[in-house]
Write a protein that holds these residues in place. Structure first.
Motif: not given
Length: 160
Positions: A76-77, A79-84, A121, A125, A129
């Motif tokens: 979930r984390q 996907r929220r950060l849009r990492v691999y 990953e 990210e 940021r």
């Protein structure tokens, strides 16, 4: 004891905490029963092995639930950060080294290698940021210093 474990499973508490409580209760209960059986005069080997097998099975079920829950939170984390996120199935429809399927309940969860990969990953990210916003800090600090100087100068001129 089984009723208490079911009740704990329904409590309005975070799932990770409930699973931890259930694991502790199950482990304590089985360890107590195993110790009683070992200390009794009738050394019934078959009962002892059966009880140890049940203990292993129950703890494996809870472990699978805990691993699946942790994986769900981590994904979930990510996907929220849009990492691999590593793929479950690789070449030839075989599971990759990053994922494992539970034997008892069939949940898919990340292996330690997969967890390390996803965490790395996520860290990259988050650092990117942070670094992206960090240069604004110097600008904001400078602007606040100028505003403070101007206010101090005006206050000095007016209240002289």
């Amino acid at each position: 004891m089984a009723n208490i474990i079911r009740i704990i499973g329904k409590l309005p508490a975070p799932k990770g905490l409930r699973l931890s409580w259930q694991a502790n209760l199950i482990d304590r209960s089985f360890r107590r029963d195993i110790a009683k059986l070992r200390s009794s005069n009738s050394k019934d080997r078959e009962k002892l092995q059966l009880l140890q097998h049940e203990h292993y099975t129950e703890m494996s079920l809870i472990k699978e639930d805990q691993e699946a829950h942790f994986t769900k939170q981590l994904i979930r984390q990510a996907r929220r950060l849009r990492v691999y996120i590593p793929n479950r199935i690789g070449e030839g429809n075989q599971p990759t080294e990053y994922w494992e399927q539970g034997r008892f309940q069939g949940y898919w969860y990340l292996t330690s290698l997969g967890i390390a990969n996803v965490r790395d990953e996520i860290r990259k990210e988050l650092k990117w940021r942070y670094d992206r916003r960090a240069h604004y800090t110097s600008w904001v600090t400078g602007i606040i210093a100028i505003i403070g100087t101007v206010i101090g100068f005006i206050a000095g001129v007016i209240f002289k």
